[in-house]
Design an enzyme around this catalytic site. Structure first.
Site, mmCIF file in Angstrom:
data_model
loop_
_atom_site.group_PDB
_atom_site.id
_atom_site.type_symbol
_atom_site.label_atom_id
_atom_site.label_comp_id
_atom_site.label_asym_id
_atom_site.label_seq_id
_atom_site.Cartn_x
_atom_site.Cartn_y
_atom_site.Cartn_z
ATOM 1 N N GLU A 30 0.277 3.646 1.735
ATOM 2 C CA GLU A 30 0.386 4.117 3.129
ATOM 3 C C GLU A 30 1.774 3.833 3.691
ATOM 4 O OE1 GLU A 30 -1.833 5.867 5.223
ATOM 5 O OE2 GLU A 30 -3.010 6.122 3.416
ATOM 6 N N TYR A 87 -1.494 0.800 10.622
ATOM 7 C CA TYR A 87 -1.809 0.103 9.368
ATOM 8 C C TYR A 87 -0.614 0.156 8.411
ATOM 9 C CZ TYR A 87 -3.686 -0.563 4.653
ATOM 10 O OH TYR A 87 -3.874 -0.970 3.367
ATOM 11 N N SER A 140 0.812 -1.215 0.000
ATOM 12 C CA SER A 140 0.000 0.000 0.000
ATOM 13 C C SER A 140 0.844 1.262 0.000
ATOM 14 C CB SER A 140 -0.863 -0.019 1.259
ATOM 15 O OG SER A 140 -1.362 1.269 1.541
HETATM 16 P P1 GDP Z 1 -6.576 6.264 3.523
HETATM 17 O O1 GDP Z 1 -5.690 7.016 2.591
HETATM 18 O O2 GDP Z 1 -6.452 4.771 3.367
HETATM 19 O O3 GDP Z 1 -6.455 6.673 4.945
HETATM 20 O O4 GDP Z 1 -8.061 6.574 2.996
HETATM 21 P P2 GDP Z 1 -9.286 7.373 3.643
HETATM 22 O O5 GDP Z 1 -10.304 7.474 2.555
HETATM 23 O O6 GDP Z 1 -9.733 6.737 4.913
HETATM 24 O O7 GDP Z 1 -8.701 8.805 4.001
HETATM 25 C C1 GDP Z 1 -8.163 9.650 3.013
HETATM 26 C C2 GDP Z 1 -7.854 11.029 3.614
HETATM 27 O O8 GDP Z 1 -9.089 11.706 3.876
HETATM 28 C C3 GDP Z 1 -7.121 10.965 4.950
HETATM 29 O O9 GDP Z 1 -6.057 11.898 4.912
HETATM 30 C C4 GDP Z 1 -8.162 11.385 5.972
HETATM 31 O O10 GDP Z 1 -7.617 12.072 7.102
HETATM 32 C C5 GDP Z 1 -9.004 12.344 5.137
HETATM 33 N N1 GDP Z 1 -10.347 12.537 5.690
HETATM 34 C C6 GDP Z 1 -10.948 13.725 5.980
HETATM 35 N N2 GDP Z 1 -12.161 13.536 6.501
HETATM 36 C C7 GDP Z 1 -12.379 12.192 6.551
HETATM 37 C C8 GDP Z 1 -13.473 11.393 7.004
HETATM 38 O O11 GDP Z 1 -14.501 11.880 7.456
HETATM 39 N N3 GDP Z 1 -13.329 10.032 6.879
HETATM 40 C C9 GDP Z 1 -12.179 9.467 6.336
HETATM 41 N N4 GDP Z 1 -12.105 8.137 6.220
HETATM 42 N N5 GDP Z 1 -11.139 10.216 5.937
HETATM 43 C C10 GDP Z 1 -11.225 11.562 6.036
#
Ligand code: GDP
Length: 324
Positions: free
Chosen positions: A126, A148, A124
């Site tokens: 990440e 993660y 990933s």
């Molecule tokens: P990730 O890249 O696997 O962590 O995918 P996510 O879709 O969970 O998050 C992508 C980005 O969106 C991260 O930087 C989060 O901090 C940001 N983010 C902002 N608001 C939200 C929210 O309400 N939910 C999630 N899941 N992410 C958020």
């Protein structure tokens, strides 16, 4: 001879797209599914009759050996994981057991199942976390920013290590964020598209989000599973970055999604501390040139197209849910 594939994480977003792709190619597909009181077969309901489903768990190595014996695969795709970044702070040890050590358990079982079984590990972006260079390539040093990301990094290196230690055909795809109408509702893209649909249909009025500035390289999951397959068709195993090479902020995703239904995001989006993270990944952008050169893979779906597809998917879903 019909080729045989085993997919762990079959019921997830990527598992469902990969199963479709492999069935189209004439594979016999076995999917490993973790037993729970509420198994969700929603994403594979349309192909469930064409797939052999076997119970197994990355926490239990003996169960993996049974799965391998039943599936007799030529190719194993390890897509199972505790994959939600935010949860990984609350369940850091469980995330490590599944997302990190689970890979070793599966590699042990695959190694003992025969010399010619090929293995794909879902690594990933990440793992790049607090990025040390932009864009990120296969040679960029890693700096994970969440339990993660740390667990995925272990999974990545143990795959490389088993390839080098035992000569296994084990490859790892460093996939940047990939989304679709089948993405889990906890991820920001799907959370946005689903809220936009419900706001458009007059069911709610507000979308509460965390940080709007983080940027991601978002592609379409349906395109990305093809890269997984291509990696296992090569004579030599290796690791590849799979990405679009474009980056967009959470705010841009919001803007486009609301615009798609003729609304202004600023009228509905509210910032909420609950969705902020202890440590943030600010800018992910992948350089997919090696995948283009050596796998012949390029993404087909652009950002605006992806946003539109997800909002349309949720408009249909929410309307259907309203009718029943
Ligand atoms: P990730 O890249 O696997 O962590 O995918 P996510 O879709 O969970 O998050 C992508 C980005 O969106 C991260 O930087 C989060 O901090 C940001 N983010 C902002 N608001 C939200 C929210 O309400 N939910 C999630 N899941 N992410 C958020």
């Amino acid at each position: 001879m019909t080729k045989r594939a085993l997919i762990t994480g079959l019921t997830g977003q990527d598992g469902s797209y990969l199963a479709e792709l492999l069935l189209d190619k004439g594979y016999h597909v076995t999917g490993m599914v973790r037993r729970s009181s509420t198994v969700n077969f929603e994403r594979i309901a349309h192909i469930q009759d064409d797939i052999e489903i076997v119970p197994g768990d990355l926490l239990d190595e003996m169960s993996l050996r049974h799965v391998l014996a039943a599936a007799r695969p030529d190719e194993v795709y390890n897509l199972a994981a505790q994959s939600f970044v935010q949860t990984s702070w609350q369940q850091a040890v469980l995330t490590g057991e599944t997302t990190a050590l689970g890979v070793t358990r599966l590699l042990n079982a695959v190694r003992d199942a025969g010399d010619d079984v090929r293995f794909y590990q879902a690594s990933s972006s990440e793992m790049f976390g607090k990025v040390v260079e932009v864009p990120q390539t296969e040679r960029t040093p890693f700096y994970p920013r969440s339990p993660y990301g740390v667990a995925k990094l272990y999974g990545h290196w143990i795959t490389v290590n088993y390839r080098e230690s035992y000569g296994m055909h084990a490859s790892s795809g460093i996939l940047f964020n990939h989304e679709s109408p089948r993405r889990g509702l906890e991820f920001v893209t799907r959370k946005i598209s689903n809220h936009v649909a419900r706001i458009k249909l007059g069911l709610i009025n507000e979308l509460r989000l965390g940080d709007l500035d983080p940027q991601r390289d978002w592609g379409f999951a349906g395109d990305y599973v093809e890269a997984m397959w291509l990696m296992l068709q090569r004579d030599t195993p290796s690791d590849f970055v799979v990405a679009t090479g474009e980056t967009h902020s959470v705010q841009e995703f919001c803007e486009l999604a609301f615009k798609h239904v003729g609304l202004d995001w600023q009228d509905h989006v509210v910032q909420d501390q609950r969705f902020m993270r202890p440590a943030e990944v600010d800018l992910l952008i992948g350089d997919p040139s090696r995948a283009a050169d050596e796998l012949g893979w390029t993404p087909r779906t652009g950002f605006a197209q992806l946003v539109g597809m997800m909002v349309e998917g949720d408009l249909e879903l929410v309307a259907r849910q309203q009718r029943v």
